[in-house]
Design a protein around this motif. Structure first.
Motif, mmCIF file in Angstrom:
data_model
loop_
_atom_site.group_PDB
_atom_site.id
_atom_site.type_symbol
_atom_site.label_atom_id
_atom_site.label_comp_id
_atom_site.label_asym_id
_atom_site.label_seq_id
_atom_site.Cartn_x
_atom_site.Cartn_y
_atom_site.Cartn_z
ATOM 1 N N THR A 168 0.800 -1.223 0.000
ATOM 2 C CA THR A 168 0.000 0.000 0.000
ATOM 3 C C THR A 168 0.833 1.273 0.000
ATOM 4 O O THR A 168 0.366 2.319 -0.445
ATOM 5 N N ASN A 169 2.055 1.211 0.549
ATOM 6 C CA ASN A 169 2.871 2.415 0.663
ATOM 7 C C ASN A 169 4.333 2.083 0.421
ATOM 8 O O ASN A 169 4.768 0.941 0.598
ATOM 9 N N ILE A 172 7.126 9.592 1.578
ATOM 10 C CA ILE A 172 6.218 8.449 1.657
ATOM 11 C C ILE A 172 5.222 8.538 0.512
ATOM 12 O O ILE A 172 4.730 9.628 0.183
ATOM 13 N N HIS A 173 4.940 7.406 -0.127
ATOM 14 C CA HIS A 173 4.120 7.366 -1.334
ATOM 15 C C HIS A 173 3.049 6.302 -1.227
ATOM 16 O O HIS A 173 3.276 5.241 -0.628
ATOM 17 N N ALA A 174 1.903 6.562 -1.827
ATOM 18 C CA ALA A 174 0.893 5.529 -1.993
ATOM 19 C C ALA A 174 1.310 4.640 -3.160
ATOM 20 O O ALA A 174 1.928 5.110 -4.129
ATOM 21 N N ILE A 231 4.480 3.173 -7.750
ATOM 22 C CA ILE A 231 4.616 4.220 -6.739
ATOM 23 C C ILE A 231 4.010 5.515 -7.266
ATOM 24 O O ILE A 231 4.371 6.000 -8.340
ATOM 25 N N GLY A 238 4.251 11.452 -3.847
ATOM 26 C CA GLY A 238 4.514 11.319 -2.424
ATOM 27 C C GLY A 238 4.471 12.627 -1.671
ATOM 28 O O GLY A 238 4.188 13.688 -2.231
ATOM 29 N N HIS A 285 4.103 10.120 10.497
ATOM 30 C CA HIS A 285 4.067 8.916 9.654
ATOM 31 C C HIS A 285 4.837 7.777 10.317
ATOM 32 O O HIS A 285 4.356 6.640 10.405
ATOM 33 N N TRP A 322 3.327 4.118 11.655
ATOM 34 C CA TRP A 322 3.786 2.830 11.149
ATOM 35 C C TRP A 322 4.481 2.025 12.235
ATOM 36 O O TRP A 322 4.367 0.795 12.282
#
Length: 268
Positions: A17-18, A47-49, A59, A62, A69, A73
């Protein structure tokens, strides 16, 4: 950017997902591509979806990686960790901060003063002897251990003021000077004995800059320890220790509490 991965969407399984991208100016080491080449060099993280395009994880755009973040996580990954039973002396157990306290007690002490002040008696030579210590508070973060004294030998609360520690290898800002002592790699309850050994079982060779002024009375901190040794005291005169944050120009009115230390540690 299309990426290859072993994690594919599955019913009840894991889906990618990321993605977190790390940037540094000096490139990477081919022998270990996961380590930072220079800790003091410019770095950046985003950070990227991750989107599924034609069945391939890709990717997307971001945003700068923030501490929020990382904390989210870390908490999510930490749910896979087995629960840990905390001992009574633990005050805070957080992914970024571990805080605990120890009561006042007589401990085996190690002194090898490099330059004993004039008039030093018991501590004029290298010596191992029992000496009283006040109750102490410890706040461990990544690569740092804060060491502070407490006025009362009882579990502190967020509003409890802290004092300067009389341990000689502690800086005026509370940091332990590690010297050649190995720093524990984990901020966990299991590492508490290693942290405490670094404080209480190491040789005291000299006061750090400004540390003599953290105790009241003639002669400063070293003289205080020497007097305790000569008199074979079993109780530390905690009233001789100044409030933490009060030493230094313009700081006489400052008072720092346990809650203040925890807030500062989480923000750091």
């Amino acid at each position: 950017m299309t990426i290859a991965t072993g994690f594919e969407p599955t019913a009840g399984g894991l889906a990618l997902t990321n993605a977190i991208l790390l940037y540094q100016s000096d490139g990477i080491s081919l022998s270990d591509p996961y380590r930072v080449r220079r800790a003091d060099g410019p770095t950046f993280a985003s950070i990227h979806a991750v989107e599924q395009i034609d069945g391939c994880p890709t990717i997307g755009a971001g945003a700068p990686l923030s501490r929020a973040h990382l904390r989210q996580w870390t908490e999510a990954l930490g749910r896979n960790k087995a629960p840990e039973i905390l001992s009574d002396n633990v005050l805070v157990a957080h992914p970024d901060v571990l805080a605990w306290w120890v009561p006042a007690k007589v401990r085996t002490s190690y002194f090898a003063l490099s330059r004993p002040p004039e008039g030093t008696r018991a501590l004029a030579e290298r010596i191992v002897l029992p000496l009283p210590y006040p109750a102490h508070l410890f706040v461990a973060t990544r690569g740092r251990l804060g060491v502070y004294a407490l006025a009362a030998s009882e579990r502190p609360t967020a509003d409890t003021p802290v004092l300067h520690s009389p341990v000689l290898n502690v800086y005026v800002d509370g940091r332990l000077c590690w010297g050649n002592i190995a720093v524990p790699k984990a901020i966990t309850v299991a590492a508490i004995p290693d942290y405490e050994r670094a404080v209480f079982d190491s040789w005291s060779t000299h006061p750090n800059p400004g540390q003599e002024a953290t105790a009241t009375g003639r002669g400063g901190l070293v003289k205080l320890w020497d007097d305790l040794a000569v008199r074979k005291s079993t109780r530390f005169p905690v009233g001789r220790l100044k409030p933490f944050g009060s030493v230094g120009r313009g700081k006489a009115d400052q008072r720092v509490t346990l809650g203040d230390l925890i807030k500062a540690s989480v923000r750091a």
